[in-house]
Motif scaffolding. Structure first.
Motif, PDB file in Angstrom:
ATOM      1  N   ARG A  97       0.839  -1.191   0.000  1.00 36.26           N
ATOM      2  CA  ARG A  97       0.000   0.000   0.000  1.00 36.26           C
ATOM      3  C   ARG A  97       0.884   1.255   0.000  1.00 36.26           C
ATOM      4  O   ARG A  97       2.065   1.206   0.361  1.00 36.26           O
ATOM      5  CB  ARG A  97      -0.915   0.024   1.227  1.00 36.26           C
ATOM      6  CG  ARG A  97      -1.838  -1.174   1.341  1.00 36.26           C
ATOM      7  CD  ARG A  97      -2.845  -0.943   2.465  1.00 36.26           C
ATOM      8  NE  ARG A  97      -2.191  -0.562   3.725  1.00 36.26           N
ATOM      9  CZ  ARG A  97      -1.749  -1.419   4.629  1.00 36.26           C
ATOM     10  NH1 ARG A  97      -1.886  -2.726   4.418  1.00 36.26           N
ATOM     11  NH2 ARG A  97      -1.172  -1.004   5.741  1.00 36.26           N
ATOM     12  N   ASP A  99       0.873   3.751   2.005  1.00 32.89           N
ATOM     13  CA  ASP A  99       1.373   4.124   3.328  1.00 32.89           C
ATOM     14  C   ASP A  99       2.494   3.220   3.832  1.00 32.89           C
ATOM     15  O   ASP A  99       3.088   3.474   4.877  1.00 32.89           O
ATOM     16  CB  ASP A  99       0.226   4.151   4.354  1.00 32.89           C
ATOM     17  CG  ASP A  99      -0.485   2.809   4.478  1.00 32.89           C
ATOM     18  OD1 ASP A  99      -0.117   1.857   3.764  1.00 32.89           O
ATOM     19  OD2 ASP A  99      -1.427   2.713   5.290  1.00 32.89           O
ATOM     20  N   GLU A 100       2.824   2.169   3.070  1.00 30.12           N
ATOM     21  CA  GLU A 100       3.903   1.255   3.456  1.00 30.12           C
ATOM     22  C   GLU A 100       5.221   1.579   2.763  1.00 30.12           C
ATOM     23  O   GLU A 100       6.248   0.984   3.097  1.00 30.12           O
ATOM     24  CB  GLU A 100       3.512  -0.192   3.119  1.00 30.12           C
ATOM     25  CG  GLU A 100       2.321  -0.714   3.890  1.00 30.12           C
ATOM     26  CD  GLU A 100       1.928  -2.117   3.448  1.00 30.12           C
ATOM     27  OE1 GLU A 100       1.569  -2.921   4.325  1.00 30.12           O
ATOM     28  OE2 GLU A 100       1.965  -2.400   2.224  1.00 30.12           O
ATOM     29  N   ASN A 102       6.635   4.853   2.075  1.00 33.16           N
ATOM     30  CA  ASN A 102       7.066   6.252   2.153  1.00 33.16           C
ATOM     31  C   ASN A 102       8.569   6.402   1.965  1.00 33.16           C
ATOM     32  O   ASN A 102       9.041   7.271   1.215  1.00 33.16           O
ATOM     33  CB  ASN A 102       6.645   6.860   3.498  1.00 33.16           C
ATOM     34  CG  ASN A 102       5.140   7.047   3.599  1.00 33.16           C
ATOM     35  OD1 ASN A 102       4.476   7.273   2.593  1.00 33.16           O
ATOM     36  ND2 ASN A 102       4.593   6.944   4.795  1.00 33.16           N
ATOM     37  N   LYS A 114      -0.218   7.916  -5.672  1.00 29.14           N
ATOM     38  CA  LYS A 114      -1.288   7.209  -4.972  1.00 29.14           C
ATOM     39  C   LYS A 114      -2.501   7.058  -5.878  1.00 29.14           C
ATOM     40  O   LYS A 114      -2.916   7.999  -6.544  1.00 29.14           O
ATOM     41  CB  LYS A 114      -1.665   7.982  -3.706  1.00 29.14           C
ATOM     42  CG  LYS A 114      -2.757   7.348  -2.868  1.00 29.14           C
ATOM     43  CD  LYS A 114      -3.009   8.185  -1.626  1.00 29.14           C
ATOM     44  CE  LYS A 114      -4.093   7.548  -0.755  1.00 29.14           C
ATOM     45  NZ  LYS A 114      -4.370   8.351   0.457  1.00 29.14           N
ATOM     46  N   SER A 117      -5.602   3.219  -2.370  1.00 28.57           N
ATOM     47  CA  SER A 117      -4.559   2.762  -1.450  1.00 28.57           C
ATOM     48  C   SER A 117      -3.407   2.099  -2.201  1.00 28.57           C
ATOM     49  O   SER A 117      -2.433   1.657  -1.600  1.00 28.57           O
ATOM     50  CB  SER A 117      -5.147   1.765  -0.440  1.00 28.57           C
ATOM     51  OG  SER A 117      -5.663   0.620  -1.115  1.00 28.57           O
TER      52      SER A 117
END
Length: 283
Positions: A97, A99-100, A102, A114, A117
């Protein structure tokens, strides 16, 4: 001490390879930096050279100003001239995803965007976004095509290795990449298992096997488990572990080695320590 027959039998049962269909099935190591393809010939694995004559193919895909697609060795040399449209280290984003990733997003020269997700890789020259699986599929397709030329027949089935730490999402995404490439992925195998299988296939005595763990989080419990597994096979492992460091991706994007990019760094120290240990074991 386990003998080679015991090791081979155990690993054969673990991977259940005897149940795979017969035919032109290749094994593919889809790597972060480089990839390679092999086939069983006469009971022994043979690594197949690519169209450029190399046994490994850079895991790099790029699009030129003429919107031509380039994969592998050719584009690695041109990466520094076309950074925004040159995709490398896509394996870091597969099945993950937004958010994993960065930190990983900061280590590459192209834009990581993005989409819900999901992770998308922006290709300005085509005004298009690719999923990491689509980029990986292009590397897989080249490997399969090069293998097909060597074998004299189209390759449609493959076994692909993944890091032992890959979760279910990353494993499924790797299978999806194979499907996009037109391959039936018969099995996803952990890289340590594949390495151990290769060890078990070679029954010659008086050979010293040295296993090295790289691109790892040194605080991970998986490192300890992997070392325990290696010891259970009576194989030596190096004391030096090559960490998961930004400099490897950064140097790859510039077509350099980590040593060429930065002569004094933790990564270079690890490489030097590893070299010294290998030389010591060879004496």
């Amino acid at each position: 001490m386990s003998n080679n027959n015991d090791v081979n039998d155990r690993l054969w049962r673990i991977t259940n390879i005897e149940n795979l269909p017969m035919g032109k099935v290749v094994g593919i190591d889809l790597g972060t930096t480089n990839s390679c393809v092999a086939v069983m010939e006469g009971g022994k694995p043979t690594v197949i050279a690519n169209a450029e004559g190399f046994r490994t193919t850079p895991s790099v895909v790029a699009y030129t100003k003429n919107q031509d697609q380039l994969v592998g060795q050719i584009e690695k040399r041109k990466a520094v001239m076309n950074p925004e449209n040159t995709f490398y280290s896509a394996k870091r984003f597969v099945g993950r995803r937004v958010d994993e990733v960065n930190e990983e997003s900061k280590e590459v020269s192209y834009s990581v965007e993005k989409s819900g997700s999901s992770v998308k890789l922006k290709c300005p020259i085509l005004d298009k976004q690719f999923s990491p699986e689509e980029v990986s599929s292009q590397v897989l397709r080249k490997l399969a095509d090069d293998a097909g030329k060597y074998l004299g027949d189209k390759v449609t089935q493959a076994v692909i290795t993944v890091p032992a730490y890959f979760n279910d999402s990353q494993r499924q995404a790797t299978k999806d990449a194979g499907k996009i490439a037109g391959l039936e992925v018969l099995r996803i195998i952990n890289e340590p298992t594949a390495a151990s299988l290769a060890y078990g296939l070679d029954k010659k005595a008086n050979k010293k096997i040295l296993v090295q763990i790289n691109r790892s989080n040194q605080r991970s419990k998986l490192i300890s488990k992997t070392n325990d597994f290696i010891k259970s096979l009576d194989i030596l492992s190096t004391k030096t572990i090559i960490g998961h460091r930004q400099i490897y991706a950064a140097s790859m994007g510039e077509g350099k080695t980590a040593v060429e990019k930065q002569k004094k760094s933790k990564a270079v120290e690890e490489i030097k320590q590893l070299s010294e240990q290998i030389l010591l074991e060879l004496k």
